[in-house]
Design an enzyme around this catalytic site. Structure first.
Site, PDB file in Angstrom:
ATOM      1  N   GLY A  85       0.794  -1.220   0.000  1.00  0.00           N
ATOM      2  CA  GLY A  85       0.000   0.000   0.000  1.00  0.00           C
ATOM      3  C   GLY A  85       0.827   1.271   0.000  1.00  0.00           C
ATOM      4  N   GLY A  86       2.141   1.137  -0.263  1.00  0.00           N
ATOM      5  CA  GLY A  86       2.988   2.306  -0.356  1.00  0.00           C
ATOM      6  C   GLY A  86       3.090   3.098   0.928  1.00  0.00           C
ATOM      7  N   SER A 172       5.232  -5.572  -1.590  1.00  0.00           N
ATOM      8  CA  SER A 172       5.388  -4.174  -1.981  1.00  0.00           C
ATOM      9  C   SER A 172       6.029  -3.384  -0.834  1.00  0.00           C
ATOM     10  CB  SER A 172       4.038  -3.595  -2.404  1.00  0.00           C
ATOM     11  OG  SER A 172       4.203  -2.333  -3.023  1.00  0.00           O
ATOM     12  N   SER A 173       5.336  -2.396  -0.269  1.00  0.00           N
ATOM     13  CA  SER A 173       5.932  -1.661   0.860  1.00  0.00           C
ATOM     14  C   SER A 173       6.169  -2.599   2.037  1.00  0.00           C
ATOM     15  CB  SER A 173       5.049  -0.486   1.267  1.00  0.00           C
ATOM     16  OG  SER A 173       3.734  -0.904   1.582  1.00  0.00           O
ATOM     17  N   GLU A 274       6.753  -5.534 -14.156  1.00  0.00           N
ATOM     18  CA  GLU A 274       6.572  -4.527 -13.105  1.00  0.00           C
ATOM     19  C   GLU A 274       7.452  -3.314 -13.375  1.00  0.00           C
ATOM     20  OE1 GLU A 274       6.007  -5.229  -9.123  1.00  0.00           O
ATOM     21  OE2 GLU A 274       5.936  -7.418  -9.242  1.00  0.00           O
ATOM     22  N   HIS A 304       2.688  -5.485 -11.049  1.00  0.00           N
ATOM     23  CA  HIS A 304       2.687  -5.277  -9.602  1.00  0.00           C
ATOM     24  C   HIS A 304       1.364  -5.746  -8.986  1.00  0.00           C
ATOM     25  CE1 HIS A 304       4.676  -3.507  -6.133  1.00  0.00           C
ATOM     26  NE2 HIS A 304       3.540  -2.965  -5.759  1.00  0.00           N
TER      27      HIS A 304
END
Length: 332
Positions: A85-86, A172-173, A274, A304
């Protein structure tokens, strides 16, 4: 009467930042996840626990419904899963992350720990990393109480969990969080004893840098664009920091030298299409050059989020098999 506040930044309609600095978040019940739905697997059960009372931060535990350990080999390993979710959006309750956790619990016959963490821009980095460390501390306390016969959680009591086999997975994050935990805990995770982290799985880790890579400058995928990446870092990094900040770029000019850091085994998983692929390749190749035990698995044509958005797809099945093999090989 002055001008009314107006939206100056909008992340997917779920997060608005206004001109006066105020922030609005869409309630979970109102988020449109499109075709993504939680797929209930009757073989896995789950429950929520508050791991930080002061900040009201919760985690979700998942475990196979039937557990009856008769030997150390039958005990449940622990998988600590950090969502993506960055650093600005995401939660343990989002359906695609729940699906991943169910699969991890079922495929690995594991106790899965899926925590929330504070989100930016209300709580900028390193808040999420501090919360991740707090989760490890919580798990360590539970393990110590389990060993001493103390008042640990019922799902952990009774020798059902093998704290000598802990794996940290980040998407991701969440993969960025996993990297920072790998560095801070070090090889053997001695400071977390009796926990023993055996390995880390970084799924398309959200790394950054001031200089854009080739894959970042190529035609973008629909879910993640250069503009979105730039805004996520701007919202999540400390005020005035650039994407070369050590929290974003593990090889930035002010990042700690990893040559002398003892690291447990790492698996990097990434989609071939990605935009962040080059960052993952760079991470893998540089750590490999430094003599670290690190593996790289690339899935052609994937973008991604392929691991979490559709975790029951054929390619996700292949990725889960890679993760399972990594866990088995590093469990002893």
């Amino acid at each position: 009467m002055g001008p009314q506040p107006h939206v100056v930044d909008d992340l997917g309609g779920n997060l608005h930042i206004f001109s006066d600095g105020s922030i609005w978040r869409r309630a979970f019940k109102d988020i449109d996840f499109g075709p993504i739905r939680f797929i209930d697997d009757s073989s896995v059960i789950f429950k929520d626990i508050t791991y930080d009372q002061n900040l009201n931060l919760c985690l979700r535990l998942y475990k196979p419904r039937l557990t009856n350990p008769t030997s150390s080999a039958a005990k449940l390993p622990v998988v600590l899963y950090f969502h993506g979710g960055g650093f600005c959006v995401g939660s343990r309750v989002w359906p695609h992350y729940r699906n991943v956790c169910v699969r991890l619990a079922a495929e690995l016959n594991a106790l899965v720990v899926s925590p929330d963490h504070r989100l930016a821009p209300e709580d900028k980095l390193p808040a999420a990393l501090d919360d991740a460390a707090c989760v490890v501390d919580w798990l360590q306390r539970e393990a110590l109480m389990s060993e001493s016969g103390g008042d640990c959680d019922a799902w952990i009591r009774g020798g059902v969990v093998d704290f000598d086999r802990v794996f940290i997975v980040g998407d991701s994050s969440g993969g960025t969080i996993a990297h920072h935990l790998a560095v801070s805990l070090g090889g053997g995770s001695v400071k977390a004893a009796p926990l023993r982290v055996r390995g880390y799985v970084l799924v398309a880790p959200f790394f950054g840098g001031v200089e854009w890579t080739k894959s970042e400058q190529e035609p973008h995928e629909p879910r993640l664009t250069l503009d979105v990446v730039e805004r996520l870092w701007k919202l999540s990094l400390p005020e005035g920091a650039t994407r070369d900040h050590p929290l974003a770029n593990p090889f930035g000019p002010n990042s700690p030298c990893l040559e002398t850091v003892d690291l447990d085994p790492i698996l990097v998983i990434v989609g071939g299409d990605e935009m962040l692929k080059d960052r993952s390749v760079m991470y893998w190749s540089k750590l490999k050059e430094l003599g670290k035990k690190i593996e790289y698995a690339e899935f052609d044509g994937e973008q991604h989020g392929f691991f979490s958005i559709n975790p029951y797809s054929e390619v996700a099945n292949e990725a889960f098999h890679v993760v399972k093999r990594f866990v088995i090989e590093n469990s002893n």
